[in-house]
Design an enzyme around this catalytic site. Structure first.
Site, mmCIF file in Angstrom:
data_model
loop_
_atom_site.group_PDB
_atom_site.id
_atom_site.type_symbol
_atom_site.label_atom_id
_atom_site.label_comp_id
_atom_site.label_asym_id
_atom_site.label_seq_id
_atom_site.Cartn_x
_atom_site.Cartn_y
_atom_site.Cartn_z
ATOM 1 N N TYR A 47 1.028 -1.160 -0.198
ATOM 2 C CA TYR A 47 -0.101 -0.005 -0.028
ATOM 3 C C TYR A 47 0.763 1.413 -0.009
ATOM 4 O O TYR A 47 1.701 1.284 0.702
ATOM 5 C CB TYR A 47 -0.883 0.147 1.238
ATOM 6 C CG TYR A 47 -2.163 -0.250 1.038
ATOM 7 C CD1 TYR A 47 -3.135 1.008 0.134
ATOM 8 C CD2 TYR A 47 -3.097 -1.307 1.211
ATOM 9 C CE1 TYR A 47 -4.622 0.721 -0.365
ATOM 10 C CE2 TYR A 47 -4.403 -1.337 0.713
ATOM 11 C CZ TYR A 47 -4.952 -0.432 -0.100
ATOM 12 O OH TYR A 47 -6.217 -0.525 -0.399
ATOM 13 N N GLU A 49 -0.385 4.712 -0.463
ATOM 14 C CA GLU A 49 -1.162 5.962 -0.729
ATOM 15 C C GLU A 49 -0.470 7.180 -0.710
ATOM 16 O O GLU A 49 0.522 7.531 0.171
ATOM 17 C CB GLU A 49 -2.491 6.189 0.018
ATOM 18 C CG GLU A 49 -3.623 5.420 -0.355
ATOM 19 C CD GLU A 49 -4.845 5.409 0.529
ATOM 20 O OE1 GLU A 49 -4.664 6.108 1.520
ATOM 21 O OE2 GLU A 49 -5.701 4.499 0.314
ATOM 22 N N ASP A 193 -5.819 13.736 -25.252
ATOM 23 C CA ASP A 193 -6.165 12.349 -24.679
ATOM 24 C C ASP A 193 -5.575 11.672 -25.919
ATOM 25 O O ASP A 193 -6.183 11.233 -26.823
ATOM 26 C CB ASP A 193 -7.792 11.920 -24.592
ATOM 27 C CG ASP A 193 -7.766 10.367 -24.085
ATOM 28 O OD1 ASP A 193 -6.782 9.758 -24.064
ATOM 29 O OD2 ASP A 193 -8.866 10.156 -23.596
ATOM 30 N N THR A 219 -3.160 6.397 -22.213
ATOM 31 C CA THR A 219 -3.439 4.863 -21.389
ATOM 32 C C THR A 219 -1.896 4.291 -21.786
ATOM 33 O O THR A 219 -1.053 5.180 -22.458
ATOM 34 C CB THR A 219 -4.307 4.021 -22.020
ATOM 35 O OG1 THR A 219 -4.112 3.810 -23.537
ATOM 36 C CG2 THR A 219 -5.746 4.453 -21.922
ATOM 37 N N LYS A 222 -1.851 0.601 -25.234
ATOM 38 C CA LYS A 222 -2.273 0.572 -26.475
ATOM 39 C C LYS A 222 -1.045 0.501 -27.441
ATOM 40 O O LYS A 222 -0.368 -0.489 -27.283
ATOM 41 C CB LYS A 222 -3.513 1.578 -27.093
ATOM 42 C CG LYS A 222 -4.752 1.411 -26.047
ATOM 43 C CD LYS A 222 -5.776 2.483 -26.227
ATOM 44 C CE LYS A 222 -7.060 2.011 -25.650
ATOM 45 N NZ LYS A 222 -7.141 3.052 -24.691
ATOM 46 N N ARG A 228 -1.785 -2.561 -18.616
ATOM 47 C CA ARG A 228 -3.276 -1.774 -18.827
ATOM 48 C C ARG A 228 -3.258 -0.533 -17.425
ATOM 49 O O ARG A 228 -2.643 -0.944 -16.620
ATOM 50 C CB ARG A 228 -4.114 -2.706 -18.285
ATOM 51 C CG ARG A 228 -5.560 -2.239 -18.776
ATOM 52 C CD ARG A 228 -6.437 -3.645 -18.819
ATOM 53 N NE ARG A 228 -6.182 -4.217 -20.000
ATOM 54 C CZ ARG A 228 -6.773 -3.867 -21.253
ATOM 55 N NH1 ARG A 228 -7.694 -2.820 -21.213
ATOM 56 N NH2 ARG A 228 -6.560 -4.426 -22.469
HETATM 57 N N1 DSN Z 1 -12.016 0.973 -25.015
HETATM 58 C C1 DSN Z 1 -10.986 1.660 -25.459
HETATM 59 C C2 DSN Z 1 -10.813 1.509 -26.858
HETATM 60 O O1 DSN Z 1 -11.079 0.403 -27.382
HETATM 61 O O2 DSN Z 1 -10.631 2.352 -27.546
HETATM 62 C C3 DSN Z 1 -10.980 2.927 -25.198
HETATM 63 O O3 DSN Z 1 -11.214 2.912 -23.815
#
Ligand code: DSN
Length: 426
Positions: A47, A49, A193, A219, A222, A228
């Site tokens: 933990y 925080e 974003d 994110t 990707k 993730r």
């Molecule tokens: N669900 C994701 C995507 O496939 O683009 C975005 O959050």
């Protein structure tokens, strides 16, 4: 302790599914073994925080170092001045930004979900659309491109306090400089974003939002090909341009507002095992090998998009600048929905996702489109010569959508093909 065979059997099945399939979901990728090691490590037990050096728990001397390493590597990778690597996901990174710069009921602007935007950019079913008032900008019907003049008109009329650039199904680059000019006229914060194209941006293959946007979220799983998770960065605008205040009325630096919004604003304890894995991802992304990877992702997408066009499909906006494309099925198969194609391709071990196309007459559950991306197959080792082969397999299935015989024949070819591109070979 008794091993949970039920769960591990399901994990083995999922691993086999991933190994045998052509994965074309634009937001998915395959991590290397060292990410799995970091995520499945003892870091999950801790933990922590707070932030490095300022925690609410003892024993954080090691996780402080992994988190600081992740921050430093993220800053180097994106040429950022500040980064927060704690958001559990892109949606939570976005939620934290909204909390930092808006008050409930304030207006912000993002790309319409049905035109390629994201749930967390103001959809009425997401907290972003429930807690705040949203106005949308859209793409043009004829070109499939964002019309920045219309965006400006809407912004001047509605005066949003925040404008979001970025999408989950837009295949073209963004004019962040133009958007900053729009935001400056109304003293709005500009946020990008970059969850989808982050890897291509990090390596200079697309316009750089960090030079123009006050805040950038992403994110890490990707095109970045990490675990993730999410992240927030600031390029050069530390100065809190429009005198943002906390709910208590204090004026603070943007970075401090964002840190407080992530923790304790929208999250509790950070996932230190995921943060360790993010550090690994940013380290990998700093290498030449990763540079070659993203160049190939982009090349594969361009060739694949042309292969769809050559087969008679309409690709929204006519092509792609990044790692994905949006196919309007109506051009070739007006009666077949994205849902049916998605479900049928799964039977042939090809995974794509149904997607609304701009001005779609069908619902998000049916859709007239498919979103297709190349990050995952590029990780498997596919080069551009195989893109027309994949498109041909997809076209064979859609052309005979009710034929179990065709599905089985294509599945056999897919499985044979994937044997030449091993996953987790290391
Ligand atoms: N669900 C994701 C995507 O496939 O683009 C975005 O959050």
């Amino acid at each position: 302790m008794i091993r949970d065979e039920k769960v591990f059997d399901l994990i083995a099945q999922e691993r086999a599914r991933q190994m045998n399939s052509i994965v074309l979901i634009a937001s998915e990728n395959f991590v290397s073994y060292q990410f799995l090691e970091a995520m499945g490590s003892v870091m999950t037990n801790k933990y922590a925080e707070g932030y490095p050096g300022k925690r609410y728990y003892g024993g954080c001397q090691i996780v402080d170092q992994t988190e600081q390493l992740a921050i430093d590597r993220a800053k180097e990778l994106f040429n950022a001045e500040w980064a927060n690597v704690q958001p559990h996901s892109g949606a939570q990174a976005n939620m934290a930004v909204l909390m930092a710069v808006l008050k409930p009921g304030d207006v912000f602007m993002g790309l319409d979900l049905s035109h390629g935007g994201h749930l967390s950019h103001g959809s009425p079913v997401n907290s972003s659309g429930i807690l705040y008032r949203t106005v949308a900008y859209r793409v043009e019907a004829e070109t499939g491109l964002i019309n920045y003049d219309k965006m400006e008109e809407t912004a001047l009329r509605e005066r949003p306090k925040l404008i979001i650039a970025g999408a989950s199904a837009y295949s073209r680059d963004w004019d962040y400089a133009r958007m900053r000019k729009i935001a400056d006229q109304i003293h709005a914060i500009l946020m990008a974003d970059i969850a989808h194209p982050a890897g291509l941006i990090a390596k200079g293959l697309l316009n750089d939002p960090l030079k123009h946007c006050h805040i950038v979220t992403t994110t890490t799983h990707k095109t970045l090909r990490g675990p993730r998770g999410g992240m927030i960065m600031i390029g050069k605008d530390f100065e809190n341009p429009w005198g943002l205040k906390t709910l208590k009325g204090e004026t603070k630096m943007m970075s401090a507002l964002l840190d407080s919004a992530v923790f304790p604003g929208v999250q509790g304890g950070p996932l230190e095992h995921v943060i360790a894995s993010k550090a690994v991802a940013f380290g990998e992304a700093l290498t030449e090998t990763y540079m070659n990877y993203v160049i190939q992702v982009k090349k594969n997408a361009a060739v694949m998009s042309q292969a769809f066009v050559d087969k008679g499909y309409h690709v929204i906006s006519g092509g792609t600048d990044n790692h994905l494309m949006l196919i309007d099925l109506r051009s070739k198969f007006p009666e077949i929905t994205g849902k049916v194609v998605e479900n049928t391709l799964v039977k042939a071990d090809i995974t794509v996702n149904k997607n609304m196309v701009p001005f779609d007459s069908r619902s998000p559950f049916q859709t007239s489109g498919l979103r297709v991306g190349t990050p995952a197959i590029t990780t498997r080792g596919f080069k551009e010569d195989k893109m027309p082969v994949i498109v041909d397999l997809i076209d064979q299935v859609i052309s005979k959508i009710d034929s179990e015989e065709v599905i089985l024949a294509v599945k056999k070819k897919v499985n044979e093909l994937m044997r030449d591109y091993p996953l987790f070979a290391d």
